[in-house]
Design a protein around this motif. Structure first.
Motif, PDB file in Angstrom:
ATOM      1  N   GLU A 190       2.213   7.588   4.493  1.00 58.57           N
ATOM      2  CA  GLU A 190       1.047   7.531   3.613  1.00 58.57           C
ATOM      3  C   GLU A 190       0.403   8.909   3.516  1.00 58.57           C
ATOM      4  O   GLU A 190       0.485   9.723   4.437  1.00 58.57           O
ATOM      5  CB  GLU A 190       0.051   6.486   4.107  1.00 58.57           C
ATOM      6  N   HIS A 245       0.875  -1.170   0.000  1.00 58.44           N
ATOM      7  CA  HIS A 245       0.000   0.000   0.000  1.00 58.44           C
ATOM      8  C   HIS A 245       0.912   1.219   0.000  1.00 58.44           C
ATOM      9  O   HIS A 245       2.122   1.097  -0.194  1.00 58.44           O
ATOM     10  CB  HIS A 245      -0.948  -0.019   1.195  1.00 58.44           C
ATOM     11  N   GLN A 246       0.377   2.396   0.217  1.00 57.85           N
ATOM     12  CA  GLN A 246       1.141   3.630   0.015  1.00 57.85           C
ATOM     13  C   GLN A 246       2.525   3.672   0.667  1.00 57.85           C
ATOM     14  O   GLN A 246       3.502   4.013  -0.010  1.00 57.85           O
ATOM     15  CB  GLN A 246       0.310   4.838   0.445  1.00 57.85           C
ATOM     16  N   PRO A 247       2.670   3.365   1.957  1.00 58.46           N
ATOM     17  CA  PRO A 247       4.026   3.476   2.530  1.00 58.46           C
ATOM     18  C   PRO A 247       5.048   2.617   1.801  1.00 58.46           C
ATOM     19  O   PRO A 247       6.161   3.085   1.513  1.00 58.46           O
ATOM     20  CB  PRO A 247       3.822   2.998   3.981  1.00 58.46           C
ATOM     21  N   THR A 251      -0.499   2.514   8.890  1.00 54.86           N
ATOM     22  CA  THR A 251      -0.988   1.926   7.638  1.00 54.86           C
ATOM     23  C   THR A 251      -2.508   2.060   7.642  1.00 54.86           C
ATOM     24  O   THR A 251      -3.241   1.108   7.381  1.00 54.86           O
ATOM     25  CB  THR A 251      -0.585   0.438   7.525  1.00 54.86           C
TER      26      THR A 251
END
Length: 406
Positions: free
Chosen positions: A192, A71-73, A109
């Motif tokens: 994120e 995911h984003q991170p 997250t």
């Protein structure tokens, strides 16, 4: 025997640019990455300002299986780490046959957790959440994904320390290499950028509401500052022992000579001048340098009324009022978990190109900032040694000192 610790690679993916060249140009131009985000306003945010980071498409780099748990991170960290490895001259074949570690800063997250829970609520069946969700949801998502993708064989953990996470990750990498426990560690920080990650933060009322002029909203040290701006992305710094770097003919960008840290042991969110000065003095003592040898201080200053004032007083107490100071958060906003790593990258780019990036929007000093040397416009200057501060919720403080390699 203590080992010298050097930087052999850096990478950045931020609201100032998607690579080192773009970011250097933005820093020199004093270009802000802050925008108004209608999605946040529709969501119910008090402040819809953010440092905007584009979502990269990893299909050209990674297989579907490799992307499944990201995911984003992890996505942002991958983009920054690709750059850093290339600059450092490292590839997967080498990494797979050496003991290269990873210590990465990350402290949330949120979006992936919300998405997984929402899917379970909708379907009433946890088996439909998807196999990648667990690897996206865990705080160690960056380390799990990058260590797998790049075949890393050394130390492997996530460092979670609020807005000092990225800085502490570099500090811990420094200590491990200095003590001879590892030859090489990939360090950094990821943050994120989604609404879910920042909703509760917005609810505290600490964000700027200067929505009519986004690029003017982040005003570290300025008398009229009214709060920080959230931002994100990722930054990677590759540390190696001097011996390991020389052995493989790696480029040496700088030497890390000091790491200071402290805990305020007091209020969970309010800053402490005592805690900050202890971190500063510890880093200086470890580096074995005098205050006059520091050419530039990259301040933590986030554009909050209380925080910036405390740091200005701490800097004045330890260094006096002559050393040039700026907060790159005036351009980026507060990159939170990645900030301690990204600000090392920003400062190294300044060192390489002989300039100090401006503390934009600094128009009127207050009683505290008037005592230190805030650089409000881009300044041509040789930087042989710089210091970077990072302070986080819970009273965690980190200070790093780097110098040109010689």
């Amino acid at each position: 025997m203590d080992h010298r610790v050097v930087v052999t690679g850096i990478g950045i993916y931020s609201c100032l640019g998607e690579n080192l060249d773009e970011v250097t140009k933005s820093l020199y131009a004093g270009k802000s990455g802050i925008v108004f985000d209608q999605v946040r306003k529709d969501f119910g945010f008090r402040s819809a300002l953010t440092g905007m980071v584009p979502e990269p498409d990893l299909k050209n780099y990674l297989s579907r299986r490799q992307r499944l748990g990201m995911h984003q991170p992890a996505v942002y960290a991958y983009m920054a780490t690709r750059q850093a490895l290339e600059l450092s001259g490292l590839d997967v074949d080498f990494l797979e046959t050496t003991e290269t570690g990873i210590i990465y800063g990350n402290d949330s997250t949120a979006a992936s957790v919300v998405e997984a829970v929402d899917k379970a609520k909708e379907k009433h069946d946890t088996t439909l959440i998807g196999s990648g969700a667990i690897f996206q949801n865990m705080n160690s998502t960056v380390n799990m994904n990058l260590s797998t993708i790049f075949k890393l064989k050394g130390i492997n953990f996530t460092l979670s320390a609020a807005c000092a996470s990225g800085s502490h990750s570099i500090g811990m990498g420094y200590l491990m290499i200095k003590q001879g426990l590892q030859d090489r560690i990939i360090c950094g920080g990821a943050q994120e950028i989604n609404s879910a990650a920042m909703a509760s933060f917005d609810g505290l009322g600490t964000f700027s509401v200067r929505e009519s002029d986004p690029t003017k909203a982040s005003r570290p040290f300025d008398r009229d500052r009214d709060g920080l701006i959230p931002s994100g992305g990722a930054a990677t710094v590759i540390l190696e022992s001097y011996e390991a770097a020389i052995k493989r003919g790696a480029p040496i960008l700088a030497e890390l000579i000091g790491y200071g840290f402290s805990s305020n042991g007091d209020h969970i969110s309010n800053p402490s001048i005592d805690g900050q000065t202890r971190s500063l003095r510890m880093a200086m003592n470890q580096a074995g340098i005098a205050a006059r040898e520091v050419d530039y201080i990259n301040a933590h200053a986030t554009s909050t009324p209380v925080g910036d004032g405390s740091e200005a007083r701490a800097i004045f107490e330890v260094f006096g009022g002559e050393i040039p100071v700026s907060s790159t958060k005036s351009m980026t906003g507060h990159e939170c978990w990645m900030a301690g790593a990204s600000e090392i990258v920003y400062s190294l780019l300044m060192m390489q190109n002989s300039f100090i990036a401006p503390n934009i929007n600094f128009e009127n000093p207050d009683e505290d900032s008037a005592k230190i040397n805030i650089v409000a416009e881009t300044k041509a200057q040789e930087i042989n040694c710089f210091l970077s501060n990072s302070f986080g919720f819970g009273g965690t403080n980190s200070t790093l000192i780097l110098k040109k390699f010689s």
